[in-house]
Design an enzyme around this catalytic site. Structure first.
Site, PDB file in Angstrom:
ATOM      1  N   LYS A 183       1.101  39.470   2.744  1.00 23.63           N
ATOM      2  CA  LYS A 183       2.118  40.336   3.091  1.00 23.63           C
ATOM      3  C   LYS A 183       1.932  41.303   2.073  1.00 23.63           C
ATOM      4  CE  LYS A 183       4.543  40.982  -0.096  1.00 23.63           C
ATOM      5  NZ  LYS A 183       4.341  41.341  -1.263  1.00 23.63           N
ATOM      6  N   TYR A 268      10.657  40.841   0.689  1.00 17.89           N
ATOM      7  CA  TYR A 268      11.125  39.599   0.660  1.00 17.89           C
ATOM      8  C   TYR A 268      12.722  39.462   0.982  1.00 17.89           C
ATOM      9  CZ  TYR A 268       6.951  38.069  -1.805  1.00 17.89           C
ATOM     10  OH  TYR A 268       5.704  37.754  -2.219  1.00 17.89           O
TER      11      TYR A 268
HETATM   12  P1  NDP Z   1      -4.561  42.567  -7.709  1.00 21.29           P
HETATM   13  O1  NDP Z   1      -4.764  44.058  -7.798  1.00 21.29           O
HETATM   14  O2  NDP Z   1      -4.354  41.658  -8.633  1.00 21.29           O
HETATM   15  O3  NDP Z   1      -5.777  42.134  -6.862  1.00 21.29           O
HETATM   16  C1  NDP Z   1      -6.466  42.686  -6.062  1.00 21.29           C
HETATM   17  C2  NDP Z   1      -7.722  42.453  -5.602  1.00 21.29           C
HETATM   18  O4  NDP Z   1      -8.074  43.340  -4.439  1.00 21.29           O
HETATM   19  C3  NDP Z   1      -8.536  43.228  -6.934  1.00 21.29           C
HETATM   20  O5  NDP Z   1      -8.827  42.165  -7.970  1.00 21.29           O
HETATM   21  C4  NDP Z   1      -9.907  43.431  -6.207  1.00 21.29           C
HETATM   22  O6  NDP Z   1     -10.731  42.062  -5.994  1.00 21.29           O
HETATM   23  C5  NDP Z   1      -9.779  43.567  -4.701  1.00 21.29           C
HETATM   24  N1  NDP Z   1      -9.882  45.048  -4.576  1.00 21.29           N
HETATM   25  C6  NDP Z   1     -10.566  45.648  -3.583  1.00 21.29           C
HETATM   26  N2  NDP Z   1     -10.609  46.996  -3.549  1.00 21.29           N
HETATM   27  C7  NDP Z   1      -9.734  47.474  -4.526  1.00 21.29           C
HETATM   28  C8  NDP Z   1      -9.216  48.485  -5.024  1.00 21.29           C
HETATM   29  N3  NDP Z   1      -9.168  49.782  -4.412  1.00 21.29           N
HETATM   30  N4  NDP Z   1      -8.261  48.571  -5.899  1.00 21.29           N
HETATM   31  C9  NDP Z   1      -7.725  47.530  -6.499  1.00 21.29           C
HETATM   32  N5  NDP Z   1      -8.283  46.085  -5.954  1.00 21.29           N
HETATM   33  C10 NDP Z   1      -9.166  46.311  -5.057  1.00 21.29           C
HETATM   34  O7  NDP Z   1      -3.353  42.375  -6.408  1.00 21.29           O
HETATM   35  P2  NDP Z   1      -2.477  41.330  -6.164  1.00 21.29           P
HETATM   36  O8  NDP Z   1      -3.473  39.966  -6.235  1.00 21.29           O
HETATM   37  O9  NDP Z   1      -1.418  41.227  -6.961  1.00 21.29           O
HETATM   38  O10 NDP Z   1      -1.980  41.627  -4.598  1.00 21.29           O
HETATM   39  C11 NDP Z   1      -3.072  41.601  -3.417  1.00 21.29           C
HETATM   40  C12 NDP Z   1      -2.235  41.156  -2.259  1.00 21.29           C
HETATM   41  O11 NDP Z   1      -1.443  40.143  -2.322  1.00 21.29           O
HETATM   42  C13 NDP Z   1      -1.404  42.409  -1.924  1.00 21.29           C
HETATM   43  O12 NDP Z   1      -1.515  42.418  -0.362  1.00 21.29           O
HETATM   44  C14 NDP Z   1       0.082  41.967  -2.504  1.00 21.29           C
HETATM   45  O13 NDP Z   1       1.087  42.520  -1.619  1.00 21.29           O
HETATM   46  C15 NDP Z   1      -0.147  40.377  -2.279  1.00 21.29           C
HETATM   47  N6  NDP Z   1       0.839  39.533  -2.900  1.00 21.29           N
HETATM   48  C16 NDP Z   1       1.336  38.507  -2.432  1.00 21.29           C
HETATM   49  C17 NDP Z   1       2.114  37.731  -3.180  1.00 21.29           C
HETATM   50  C18 NDP Z   1       3.092  36.547  -2.572  1.00 21.29           C
HETATM   51  O14 NDP Z   1       3.692  35.856  -2.886  1.00 21.29           O
HETATM   52  N7  NDP Z   1       2.479  36.249  -1.147  1.00 21.29           N
HETATM   53  C19 NDP Z   1       2.435  37.971  -4.438  1.00 21.29           C
HETATM   54  C20 NDP Z   1       1.500  38.918  -5.108  1.00 21.29           C
HETATM   55  C21 NDP Z   1       0.611  39.813  -4.189  1.00 21.29           C
HETATM   56  P3  NDP Z   1     -12.335  41.926  -6.587  1.00 21.29           P
HETATM   57  O15 NDP Z   1     -12.275  42.587  -8.188  1.00 21.29           O
HETATM   58  O16 NDP Z   1     -12.540  40.473  -6.395  1.00 21.29           O
HETATM   59  O17 NDP Z   1     -13.042  42.793  -5.651  1.00 21.29           O
END
Ligand code: NDP
Length: 437
Positions: A183, A268
């Site tokens: 989400k 949420y």
């Molecule tokens: P992060 O920024 O921590 O991680 C995102 C990852 O996406 C990065 O580490 C990277 O992985 C990859 N990535 C690829 N392209 C990009 C870019 N241009 N900029 C940044 N990151 C990129 O985000 P979150 O893990 O917090 O969030 C990811 C998703 O999960 C979102 O959609 C968020 O809304 C959702 N979310 C849902 C939650 C829930 O409880 N269901 C809680 C938190 C987030 P790599 O380095 O491996 O390429």
């Protein structure tokens, strides 16, 4: 003692006369000793009686020793053998993937991790070693489409910044794998429609990861509202707020996030209200604010506050803020009492309390259920849908509905007046309720 994995047949041939099949087809092992199993053991070692159903999905029932006076532990877990579980590729190794999803996959009963996709080879190599993922099952964003040829992957789980969901869902659907997407589903309702169409055209399932709809305390509260245990619900107050830093992060870039507090955490409140009430808002009225000069909120909103009016007459007042101390709670005010959920949208620690009058007293009660990993529950639900060809409980249409409503909320905040919701007043079609196991 050597740890042996025995098939049921091997187990019976070793244990021989000590095993007996009960009248109801239940296998009972009485007074089975470690000597029977492994040839040597300290004296006094003996297995107590246990009921061991032959069906894979029925729990082993161990000898009882706790009194009924105390809260009972849940049934023993019933994980499927690893070879029978649905296999997941996780895309994007950021906070959510590394801190919650990968550990949760290790505790799933019907699901397991078999592949990774990342733009950081070093990070992926380390994670692959931690979780036992084969090097040939590690992909970059460029080689992502080659998942099509990987027979060890059934599902692609998208955990990327919001604006990348659409591209990776559509490319993922073309590989023929089922899709679980974080989400918010995307950054607009139009993108959601394209994602739903792509999955439909490729004949793959699409689920949006609304973990709260699989979390036991939130599900219990919904049941109490539905049963009118406290009379009719009238008002909901909900807020999801946290404090932020680092303006360079994608969450504060409109092109990657789609919006600020609303799609990230306010969602949420919106989604959980719809889930609890089982009906759709007919009108919204919103305000938004960002502190002038704060670099975090140059592109996305800091604070959004909105009201939703539901057909039953319920009015929900919601707020979400990126610049206050963490607070995640809601309260449902009913005719004869209230239900309160603290830590409502947190990863764990939900606290459900209720109040009801009883003569001269007001009775307060805390309903404490066994903790369950919400991520594992939602992932296993999707695996169950794939195993039994069912529509997920939170399909793509559920994500689309939230985006239509968020667009109306922003429209209202811009216009400074209420916005009527037309055309989407019925709850989206969902699959069956998730199993309670
Ligand atoms: P992060 O920024 O921590 O991680 C995102 C990852 O996406 C990065 O580490 C990277 O992985 C990859 N990535 C690829 N392209 C990009 C870019 N241009 N900029 C940044 N990151 C990129 O985000 P979150 O893990 O917090 O969030 C990811 C998703 O999960 C979102 O959609 C968020 O809304 C959702 N979310 C849902 C939650 C829930 O409880 N269901 C809680 C938190 C987030 P790599 O380095 O491996 O390429």
């Amino acid at each position: 003692m050597e740890n042996k994995n025995l098939s049921r047949k091997e187990f019976l041939s070793i244990t021989g006369k000590t095993a007996a099949i009960g009248a109801a087809g239940t296998l009972s092992l009485n007074a089975l000793t470690a000597t029977d199993l492994f040839g040597q053991a300290p004296s006094k070692t003996a297995s107590p009686p246990a009921s061991i159903p032959p069906q894979q999905d029925e729990p082993i029932v161990l000898e009882k020793w706790k009194s009924d006076v105390d809260q009972q532990s849940g049934p023993t877990p019933t994980p499927l053998p690893p070879g029978s579980r649905i296999r997941y590729a996780v895309v994007g190794l950021g906070h959510l993937a590394l801190e919650e999803i990968l550990p949760a996959l290790s505790t799933c009963k019907k699901s397991r991790l078999t592949a990774l996709v990342s733009g950081s080879p070093d990070k992926m190599q380390k994670v692959a070693a931690q979780y036992g993922i084969k090097p040939e099952n590690c992909y970059s964003y460029q080689t992502y489409d080659q998942l099509k040829n990987n027979t060890e992957v059934d599902v692609i789980y998208i955990v990327l910044p919001n604006a990348l969901h659409k591209e990776y869902v559509i490319r993922g659907a073309k590989t023929g794998k089922h899709i679980l997407c974080e989400k918010p589903m995307a950054t607009s309702s139009k993108e959601c429609e394209e994602m739903i169409a792509a999955c439909r055209n490729s004949n793959v399932k699409l689920m949006i990861a609304y973990r709260i709809q699989y979390e036991p305390h939130n599900r219990k509260l919904r049941e109490l509202v539905k049963d009118r245990t406290f009379g009719l619900a009238k008002v909901i107050e909900a807020s999801n707020a946290q404090s932020s830093a680092n303006p360079a992060h994608w969450r504060f870039k409109k092109a990657l996030a789609g919006g600020g507090a609303l799609p990230d955490i306010g969602l949420y409140c919106l989604n959980t209200n719809r889930f609890i009430l089982g009906e759709e808002p007919t009108e919204v009225f919103a305000y938004q604010y960002s502190t002038p000069g704060n670099p975090l909120f140059k592109e996305v909103e800091e604070l959004i506050s909105w009201q939703m009016r539901f057909p039953s007459g319920v009015i929900a007042s919601c707020s979400s803020d990126y610049n206050v101390h963490e607070s995640r709670r809601y309260r449902v005010l009913c005719e004869k009492g209230w239900l309160n959920m603290d830590k409502a949208y947190a990863y764990k620690g939900q606290k459900l309390t209720t109040a009801k009058a009883d003569g001269m007293m007001e009775k307060h009660e805390e309903i404490s259920l066994a903790e369950k990993n919400q991520f594992a529950a939602e992932i296993d639900h999707f695996s169950d849908c794939i195993m039994h060809n069912k529509t997920p409980f939170t399909p793509g249409e559920e994500g689309l509905q939230d985006h239509l409503l968020m667009e109306a909320i922003y429209q209202s905040a811009r216009a400074g007046k209420p916005v009527k919701i037309s055309g989407q007043n019925k709850p989206p079609q969902r699959g069956p309720e998730p199993k309670a196991d």
